[in-house]
Design a protein around this motif. Structure first.
Motif, PDB file in Angstrom:
ATOM      1  N   PHE A 153       0.815  -1.055   0.204  1.00  0.00           N
ATOM      2  CA  PHE A 153      -0.172   0.042  -0.058  1.00  0.00           C
ATOM      3  C   PHE A 153       0.504   1.367  -0.212  1.00  0.00           C
ATOM      4  N   SER A 154      -0.015   2.226  -0.782  1.00  0.00           N
ATOM      5  CA  SER A 154       0.722   3.496  -0.575  1.00  0.00           C
ATOM      6  C   SER A 154       0.540   4.045   1.032  1.00  0.00           C
ATOM      7  N   PRO A 155       1.485   4.961   1.540  1.00  0.00           N
ATOM      8  CA  PRO A 155       1.036   5.624   2.623  1.00  0.00           C
ATOM      9  C   PRO A 155      -0.051   6.380   3.066  1.00  0.00           C
ATOM     10  N   ASP A 156      -0.976   6.783   2.032  1.00  0.00           N
ATOM     11  CA  ASP A 156      -1.372   7.267   2.182  1.00  0.00           C
ATOM     12  C   ASP A 156      -2.646   6.533   1.545  1.00  0.00           C
ATOM     13  N   GLY A 157      -3.359   5.068   1.458  1.00  0.00           N
ATOM     14  CA  GLY A 157      -3.994   3.908   1.816  1.00  0.00           C
ATOM     15  C   GLY A 157      -4.541   4.182  -0.021  1.00  0.00           C
ATOM     16  N   SER A 158      -4.396   5.149  -1.345  1.00  0.00           N
ATOM     17  CA  SER A 158      -4.852   5.175  -1.799  1.00  0.00           C
ATOM     18  C   SER A 158      -4.593   4.292  -2.936  1.00  0.00           C
ATOM     19  N   LEU A 159      -3.144   4.070  -3.185  1.00  0.00           N
ATOM     20  CA  LEU A 159      -3.023   2.821  -4.498  1.00  0.00           C
ATOM     21  C   LEU A 159      -2.497   1.680  -3.622  1.00  0.00           C
ATOM     22  N   LEU A 171      -0.325  -0.473 -10.366  1.00  0.00           N
ATOM     23  CA  LEU A 171      -0.011   0.496  -9.480  1.00  0.00           C
ATOM     24  C   LEU A 171      -1.602   0.699  -9.716  1.00  0.00           C
ATOM     25  N   GLY A 172      -2.466   0.197  -9.295  1.00  0.00           N
ATOM     26  CA  GLY A 172      -3.580   0.284  -8.883  1.00  0.00           C
ATOM     27  C   GLY A 172      -4.452   1.770  -7.788  1.00  0.00           C
ATOM     28  N   ASN A 173      -5.926   2.039  -7.985  1.00  0.00           N
ATOM     29  CA  ASN A 173      -6.780   3.027  -8.055  1.00  0.00           C
ATOM     30  C   ASN A 173      -6.912   1.852  -6.221  1.00  0.00           C
ATOM     31  N   ALA A 174      -6.639   1.823  -5.009  1.00  0.00           N
ATOM     32  CA  ALA A 174      -6.978   1.759  -3.969  1.00  0.00           C
ATOM     33  C   ALA A 174      -8.390   1.496  -3.603  1.00  0.00           C
ATOM     34  N   VAL A 175      -9.043   2.561  -3.620  1.00  0.00           N
ATOM     35  CA  VAL A 175     -10.791   3.891  -3.248  1.00  0.00           C
ATOM     36  C   VAL A 175     -10.799   2.966  -4.732  1.00  0.00           C
ATOM     37  N   ASP A 176     -11.074   3.217  -5.932  1.00  0.00           N
ATOM     38  CA  ASP A 176     -12.716   3.368  -6.479  1.00  0.00           C
ATOM     39  C   ASP A 176     -12.241   1.801  -7.554  1.00  0.00           C
ATOM     40  N   ALA A 194       8.514  -3.094  -3.050  1.00  0.00           N
ATOM     41  CA  ALA A 194       8.924  -2.454  -1.633  1.00  0.00           C
ATOM     42  C   ALA A 194       8.473  -1.167  -2.152  1.00  0.00           C
ATOM     43  N   LEU A 195       7.843  -0.348  -1.189  1.00  0.00           N
ATOM     44  CA  LEU A 195       7.787   0.919  -1.313  1.00  0.00           C
ATOM     45  C   LEU A 195       8.384   2.142  -0.057  1.00  0.00           C
ATOM     46  N   ASP A 196       9.484   2.902   0.085  1.00  0.00           N
ATOM     47  CA  ASP A 196       9.789   3.691   0.469  1.00  0.00           C
ATOM     48  C   ASP A 196       8.810   3.917   1.341  1.00  0.00           C
ATOM     49  N   PRO A 197       8.889   4.593   2.464  1.00  0.00           N
ATOM     50  CA  PRO A 197       7.930   4.786   3.160  1.00  0.00           C
ATOM     51  C   PRO A 197       7.398   6.710   3.157  1.00  0.00           C
ATOM     52  N   ALA A 198       7.704   7.312   2.025  1.00  0.00           N
ATOM     53  CA  ALA A 198       7.215   8.367   1.680  1.00  0.00           C
ATOM     54  C   ALA A 198       6.271   8.298   0.310  1.00  0.00           C
ATOM     55  N   GLY A 199       6.576   7.072   0.300  1.00  0.00           N
ATOM     56  CA  GLY A 199       5.413   6.413  -1.071  1.00  0.00           C
ATOM     57  C   GLY A 199       5.470   6.636  -2.690  1.00  0.00           C
ATOM     58  N   GLN A 200       6.735   7.515  -2.216  1.00  0.00           N
ATOM     59  CA  GLN A 200       7.411   8.418  -3.293  1.00  0.00           C
ATOM     60  C   GLN A 200       8.563   7.369  -4.419  1.00  0.00           C
ATOM     61  N   THR A 201       8.673   6.315  -4.085  1.00  0.00           N
ATOM     62  CA  THR A 201       9.924   5.053  -4.855  1.00  0.00           C
ATOM     63  C   THR A 201       9.842   4.135  -4.758  1.00  0.00           C
ATOM     64  N   LEU A 202       9.078   3.289  -5.688  1.00  0.00           N
ATOM     65  CA  LEU A 202       8.998   1.925  -6.088  1.00  0.00           C
ATOM     66  C   LEU A 202      10.186   1.045  -6.186  1.00  0.00           C
ATOM     67  N   ASP A 413      -3.514  -1.651   5.226  1.00  0.00           N
ATOM     68  CA  ASP A 413      -3.389  -0.207   4.959  1.00  0.00           C
ATOM     69  C   ASP A 413      -3.025   0.659   6.206  1.00  0.00           C
ATOM     70  N   ALA A 414      -2.508   1.778   5.710  1.00  0.00           N
ATOM     71  CA  ALA A 414      -1.982   2.635   6.821  1.00  0.00           C
ATOM     72  C   ALA A 414      -2.810   2.857   8.350  1.00  0.00           C
ATOM     73  N   ALA A 415      -3.598   2.677   7.844  1.00  0.00           N
ATOM     74  CA  ALA A 415      -5.113   3.271   9.190  1.00  0.00           C
ATOM     75  C   ALA A 415      -5.618   2.115   9.792  1.00  0.00           C
ATOM     76  N   GLY A 416      -4.877   0.863   8.693  1.00  0.00           N
ATOM     77  CA  GLY A 416      -5.131  -0.602   9.634  1.00  0.00           C
ATOM     78  C   GLY A 416      -6.861  -1.464   9.326  1.00  0.00           C
ATOM     79  N   THR A 417      -7.622  -0.335   8.538  1.00  0.00           N
ATOM     80  CA  THR A 417      -8.668  -0.267   8.298  1.00  0.00           C
ATOM     81  C   THR A 417      -9.171  -1.609   7.544  1.00  0.00           C
ATOM     82  N   THR A 418      -8.367  -1.601   6.248  1.00  0.00           N
ATOM     83  CA  THR A 418      -8.363  -2.553   5.312  1.00  0.00           C
ATOM     84  C   THR A 418      -7.068  -3.429   4.904  1.00  0.00           C
ATOM     85  N   LEU A 419      -7.589  -5.149   4.809  1.00  0.00           N
ATOM     86  CA  LEU A 419      -6.996  -5.661   4.913  1.00  0.00           C
ATOM     87  C   LEU A 419      -6.392  -6.048   2.775  1.00  0.00           C
TER      88      LEU A 419
END
Length: 752
Positions: A153-159, A171-176, A194-202, A413-419
């Motif tokens: 997951f990206s840090p914001d959970g969107s990807l 890179l999939g859209n995890a929202v829709d 692996a994604l870096d902690p900033a979610g900018q580099t894969l 995901d970062a919020a822990g609400t999605t697996l």
């Protein structure tokens, strides 16, 4: 009828010849038949006969056409009913084994039964409700051709990034669930990413030995690190994003500078291929494991192995550090996940053996859960606290997936609400984890603004959840014991909690001020409630005592003994001048809230009453308990006015809807039901839960009913059928395929 008509027509068309004797001459006969008036009369009769014949033939044709149309309509209706029932059966049958298929079938059933008979529409709605409730699959992402080996997951959970057997990174859209860009840079299978902690580099690695870094924002290759001469199995970013670790067919672990691509270190010690690599959260340690069945924890400053951990009986395929760095999880081909203490390198627990090799493991962001993915297709959640506590219970929770599609990787995901889980079918499934508890849920309460939910569960602290995101906003821990009951103040600023240790707490809902503690009960406090103006709080205890307290200062205003039996419930009247109590011996009484005098006894003794609910206008009192019957009492006369029977187990919870028209009940028979207050009819039986239902609450707008119980999660039930359909549409990205229609509906292509 046709024969009589034919006879009539024949008669009309018959020549009218006058009767004549045998000796009449032909001349006379000819003269008679040549009479113009006779001829005209004959012609008129013939014309009339032909007209009637044409009319009857037209009627017969129309009747035949109508009959054919009616038969065709009946055939189509029967086919439509059969198709709808097949869709309903598919939705119900596959809700556990293939939730994505089940949801799509349920939505199709709703669409096809929109204008059908009520019984058929009810079947479709029930299937849809079952899918919404039991099916925790939120979304399915597709695109890979073949097995997916890794996700992140990206840090914001969107990807969500995925690496596949097809040689691509997506890179999939995890929202829709919308289509994602395809990144190609490997020759052959991509094994890990692996994604870096900033979610900018894969970073991705594959069987071609390549180490490719990708720019996530632009979706293009950033740079490539030196190519290795052997296949690579794993890659990980350090917590600062500056170091990349890679492992593969070689027993050597390599550390790289992410910016320059320079080799920083080679870590040697393994005796075979290395399959798994993970950095500790503080970046000081690195864990690796592989075919030699041992784990190594490396000190990155010295490059030495601090601990070599033995215990597995086969190749170790996956490693994961807990967020606080205290625990390390490992799993592999021996079908057991293991937990290790990182500080001293000791084994903590071997989890229960699974049916197949375990290829994935991850800790939730708060460290409370460990998820493992099994090759039999199931993903399990484990309570870390119980599994790491000496003598603690460590059973897995109910599995996700379970459709036989081997789980090859998983991620929170970062919020822990999605697996997210992946499998060999090339799909990524996103599962909803929100509102899960570590123990049986005992109490639920919506905030007055409908944006938050307070819960109390066995063995845990009270919690406040944000409904929109499913995140826990606050946890409220009493001095000792667990919270038995929660209630919101009318203005939503405070939460009252009844504690098992004999205390009652008044918490600031924003957790900005220390709580008020209300002491006096000897033993468990079973119930707590605010008055309608929020100025007072009433408590009821196992000791049979009632306390009325000032909600601002915590001062006790009244201390009342109601009898010798424990009190289960207590509520204020709408005007706050009295309190109503329900006891374990069935006693039901009303007391003056100022002086404690008994105002009336509605019931002296009887079966145990487990819950009370007061209608919004204060005119009706609902009671339910061990006798499995709900009783509605008219408070003006103090007499029962109606009984509601239907539950097959003790009734633990009751709630009126905000408009007072509905009453919801929850019972130990695993069901929750909704009743019409006006006539006592049963309006809805909600899908059964995996255990007794102990708690329920209507949302402030009355559109949703929340329930909870022994299955340890909150269920949200939209009450309106249109809401059910809308909620289901949010989970479904596509309809049934022609192949699925052929398999499950005996129709190909899919019917329109």
């Amino acid at each position: 009828m046709a024969s009589s008509a034919d006879g009539m027509i024949a008669e009309l068309l018959t020549d009218e010849r006058p009767a004549r004797s045998c000796d009449e001459g032909s001349t006379a006969g000819h003269a008679l038949t040549a009479d113009p008036s006779v001829i005209a009369r004959r012609m008129r009769r013939r014309a009339i006969g032909l007209g009637i014949l044409a009319f009857l033939l037209a009627i017969a044709a129309i009747a035949a056409l109508v009959a054919r149309q009616v038969a065709e309509l009946q055939r189509r209706q029967q086919a439509e009913v059969a198709l709808s029932l097949q869709l309903v059966a598919t939705a119900v049958r596959h809700v556990d084994s293939d939730p994505d298929l089940a949801a799509r079938a349920a939505l199709a059933a709703l669409r096809r039964t929109a204008e059908t008979a009520p019984f058929l529409r009810a079947q479709a709605e029930d299937a849809a409700r079952r899918n919404l409730d039991a099916n925790r699959l939120r979304l399915t992402l597709r695109g890979h051709a073949g097995r997916i080996n890794a996700i992140a997951f990206s840090p914001d959970g969107s990807l969500i990034a995925s690496a596949g057997q097809d040689g691509t990174v997506r890179l999939g859209n995890a929202v829709d669930g919308s289509a994602s860009p395809e990144l190609r840079g490997h020759e052959g299978e991509v094994r890990d990413l692996a994604l870096d902690p900033a979610g900018q580099t894969l970073a991705s690695v594959g069987e071609d030995g390549r180490i490719v870094l990708w720019d996530v924002g632009r979706g293009e290759r950033l740079r490539e690190l030196p190519r290795q001469p052997e296949p690579l199995h794993g890659v990980a970013f350090g917590p600062d994003g500056e170091i990349v670790a890679t492992v593969g067919q070689s027993p050597v672990v390599r550390l790289w500078d992410a910016d320059t691509g320079g080799l920083l270190a080679n870590l040697s010690g393994h005796k075979g291929q290395v399959h798994a690599v993970a950095f500790s959260p503080d970046g000081r340690h690195l864990a690796t494991a592989g075919t030699d069945a041992s784990l190594r924890i490396w000190d990155l400053l010295s490059g030495r192995a601090l601990h070599v951990l033995d215990g597995h009986a086969g190749t170790v395929l996956v490693l994961a550090f807990s967020p606080d760095g205290r625990w390390l999880a490992s799993a592999g081909e021996d079908r057991r996940a293991r937990l290790w203490d990182v500080t001293n390198g000791t084994a903590v627990r071997a989890l229960a053996e699974q049916p197949g090799a375990i290829r994935a493991a991850a800790f939730s962001p708060d460290g409370s859960l460990l998820a493992t993915g099994d090759y039999d297709g199931s993903a399990l959640l484990w309570d870390v606290a119980g599994c790491t506590r000496p003598g603690g219970e460590c059973p897995p929770r109910a599995p996700f997936a379970g459709d036989g599609n081997p789980v090859t990787d998983l991620a929170f995901d970062a919020a822990g609400t999605t697996l997210a889980t992946t499998g060999i079918d090339g799909s990524v499934k996103l599962w909803n984890l929100a509102f899960g508890h570590e123990g049986a849920i005992r109490s639920l309460a919506f905030s007055p603004d409908g944006k938050r939910l307070a819960t109390a569960a066995a063995g845990t602290d009270a919690a406040v959840w944000e409904l929109a995101s499913g995140r826990i906003l606050h946890r409220f821990a009493g001095p000792a014991g667990t919270t038995a009951r929660v209630a919101w103040s009318p203005d939503g600023s405070r939460i009252a909690a009844a504690q098992a240790d004999g205390a009652a707490m008044l918490w600031d809902a924003a957790s900005e001020r220390p709580p008020l503690t209300l002491l006096g009960h000897a033993g468990r406090v079973n119930d707590i409630a605010f008055s309608s103006d929020g100025r007072s709080v009433v408590t009821a205890g196992h000791d049979g005592m009632v306390g009325v307290w000032d909600a601002v200062s915590g001062t006790r205003r009244l201390w009342l003994r109601t009898g010798t039996a424990p009190l289960n419930r207590v509520i204020f009247s709408r005007d706050g001048r009295s309190v109503l109590t329900a006891a374990a011996d069935g006693a039901l009484a009303e007391w003056n809230a100022a002086d404690g005098k008994r105002q009336r006894t509605l019931q002296q003794r009887g079966d145990e009453i487990l819950d009370l609910a007061l209608s919004p206008d204060g005119s009706l009192l609902a009671t339910g308990g061990s006798d499995r019957v709900v009783r509605l009492w008219g408070l003006t006369a103090g007499k029962p006015v109606r009984s509601l029977a239907g539950h097959a187990g003790a009734i633990d919870a009751l709630a009126f809807s905000p408009d007072g028209r509905l009453l919801a009940t929850a019972a130990r028979d695993r069901s929750a039901r909704i009743w019409e207050v006006a006539n006592g009819s049963q309006r809805l039986v909600l899908p059964p839960q995996d255990g007794p239902v102990h708690a329920l609450a209507f949302s402030p707008d009355g559109r949703v009913l929340a329930t909870g119980g022994s299955d340890r999660r909150v269920h949200f039930h939209p009450l309106d059928a249109a809401q059910v359909a809308a909620a289901l549409r949010e989970r479904v990205a596509a309809g049934l395929t022609d192949a699925e229609c052929a398999q499950y509906l005996n129709s190909a292509p899919c019917p329109p």
